[in-house]
Design a protein around this motif. Structure first.
Motif: not given
Length: 278
Positions: A55, A77, A82, A94-96, A98, A134
């Motif tokens: 991170s 992050e 994440r 992994t999945t972000a 936002p 997402q």
């Protein structure tokens, strides 16, 4: 007692299908590293640490929840968060998230609840297992002020109990909401019943009731308080002060018959109190 070498911060401990797993963040010259380590039944570390990710934020605040395939882990992050799954073999894809700040996780059976804040918005998403793409969240709080540092648990009915720091009144308050499995907010209540900045909520489910631990400044150094809410988020009994002065960062768990509340206390290390439940 397990001792891991190095400089570590913000540990979490969860029971997984493979045994206990501890996660934490390390701060190095190139940023923050999120790590995990399996523990034996006696608490002794087994194998090697697993690096989950890095991170570039000033703090990562890793959050965890056990899943059938391992351990769900989320961290901050820049400029978001994440989410991923770690098992004995390492970190999966992994999945972000936002824009997400302060992610919090809870699991029940195969269900995973993910909560995060984005300024004034507090959002929640529910998935069966880990999301493959997402994450689409439902906003359950917006308006004046900000939502920060949420905590979440899933009750036996499948509803999510979400607590958070809220600045709608200027000073930090703690709010608690009950959210259906489909993401509809059903009830909301302010947790603390006294004046003073209130911070760092931790929520545990006790059948149809929810226990919320937090620290609050009531005209002096902070102490840990505990409040219980029943169906419809009706207050269940009086708020209990469970610590002395200079206490912060509570954690709470329910054993099935009593609550355990732990916290950090200045110059006194980590302390814990058992609270009987009627």
């Amino acid at each position: 007692m397990a001792t891991l070498a190095g400089s570590h911060a913000l540990p979490t401990l969860q029971a997984t299908s493979s045994g206990p797993m501890v996660t934490w963040e390390d701060t190095g010259p190139s940023g923050i590293v999120i790590q995990a380590h399996m523990l034996g039944a006696d608490g002794t570390p087994t194998g090697q640490p697993i690096q989950l990710g890095t991170s570039d934020a000033s703090e990562a605040r890793p959050a965890t929840a056990p899943m059938s395939g391992g351990l769900a882990v989320a961290w901050m992050e820049t400029p978001g968060a994440r989410l991923g799954l770690v098992s004995g073999a390492g970190m999966s894809s992994t999945t972000a998230l936002p824009g997400a700040r302060f992610p919090a996780l809870a699991s029940h059976g195969g269900e995973l609840a993910v909560v995060w804040s984005t300024g004034s918005d507090l959002s929640i998403a529910r998935t069966t297992g880990m999301p493959g793409g997402q994450v689409a969240g439902t906003v359950v709080r917006t308006g004046a002020g900000e939502a920060r540092v949420p905590s979440v648990a899933i009750d036996a009915s499948g509803a999510s109990l979400v607590a958070w720091e809220d600045t709608r009144e200027g000073e930090e308050r703690i709010y608690l909401a009950r959210v259906s499995a489909s993401g509809a907010k059903q009830d909301e209540v302010r947790v603390e019943d006294a004046e003073g900045s209130a911070n760092w909520p931790a929520v545990a489910v006790m059948g149809e009731r929810a226990a919320i631990a937090y620290y609050q400044f009531q005209g002096g150094p902070p102490s840990i308080f505990l409040a219980v809410f029943g169906p419809g988020l009706a207050r269940n009994g009086a708020t209990l002060r469970v610590s002395g002065k200079n206490a912060r960062y509570p954690a709470v768990t329910f054993t099935g018959s009593e609550l355990g509340v732990a916290w950090a206390e200045k110059d006194a290390g980590i302390r814990m109190r058992r609270v009987a439940c009627d």
